[in-house]
Design a protein around this motif. Structure first.
Motif, PDB file in Angstrom:
ATOM      1  N   ALA A  20      -0.848  35.178  13.820  1.00  0.00           N
ATOM      2  CA  ALA A  20      -2.167  35.717  14.146  1.00  0.00           C
ATOM      3  C   ALA A  20      -2.082  37.228  14.305  1.00  0.00           C
ATOM      4  O   ALA A  20      -1.093  37.741  14.840  1.00  0.00           O
TER       5      ALA A  20
ATOM      6  N   ILE B 167      -7.931  33.495  19.023  1.00  0.00           N
ATOM      7  CA  ILE B 167      -7.338  34.065  17.814  1.00  0.00           C
ATOM      8  C   ILE B 167      -8.228  35.204  17.341  1.00  0.00           C
ATOM      9  O   ILE B 167      -9.446  35.028  17.215  1.00  0.00           O
TER      10      ILE B 167
ATOM     11  N   GLU C 175      -8.643  37.759  14.204  1.00  0.00           N
ATOM     12  CA  GLU C 175      -8.248  38.015  12.823  1.00  0.00           C
ATOM     13  C   GLU C 175      -8.955  39.269  12.333  1.00  0.00           C
ATOM     14  O   GLU C 175     -10.171  39.412  12.487  1.00  0.00           O
TER      15      GLU C 175
END
Length: 123
Positions: free
Chosen positions: A67, A76, A78
């Motif tokens: 990640a 998470i 991104e």
């Protein structure tokens, strides 16, 4: 109440600060480095490039996912630096959530010319 709304608001605020300071046009790695600095300044707990295990049908796979960030041990994050987000970017985040068991993913695109693009994905 929205799941982890306070935390995702803090992360998005940090990402907006990075975008407002740098604008678009840099590589993803530049935004990742700047965002780590901003997270630290704001006291947002994070692990950069955290390796996460992926599971299939109850079996841990040898392949792992790295990640860009995991914040608050549960989100998470991104990053992208592309001209526009597309469905493959969205699918990527959703699949990471599904494979890792995390419930919330935040997708940020610093490459869009007209402002930070961001999306919240909940599994």
């Amino acid at each position: 109440m929205i799941y982890l709304s306070k935390e995702s608001f803090a992360i998005t605020g940090a990402a907006m600060q990075v975008y407002n300071t740098l604008g678009s046009g840099f590589l993803e790695s530049v935004y990742q480095e700047a965002l780590a600095i901003e997270f630290t300044k704001r006291g947002i707990p994070f692990v950069k490039e955290k390796e996460l295990k992926i599971y299939y049908d109850g079996h841990e796979l040898k392949q792992t996912y790295r990640a860009d960030f995991v914040c608050y041990d549960s989100i998470i994050v991104e990053l992208k630096a592309v001209s526009d987000l597309n469905d493959s970017h969205r699918s990527q985040v959703y699949n990471y959530l599904k494979a890792t068991g995390f419930r919330l993913g935040l997708l940020y695109n610093f490459g869009y010319y007209d402002g930070l693009q961001y999306e919240r994905k909940l599994k």
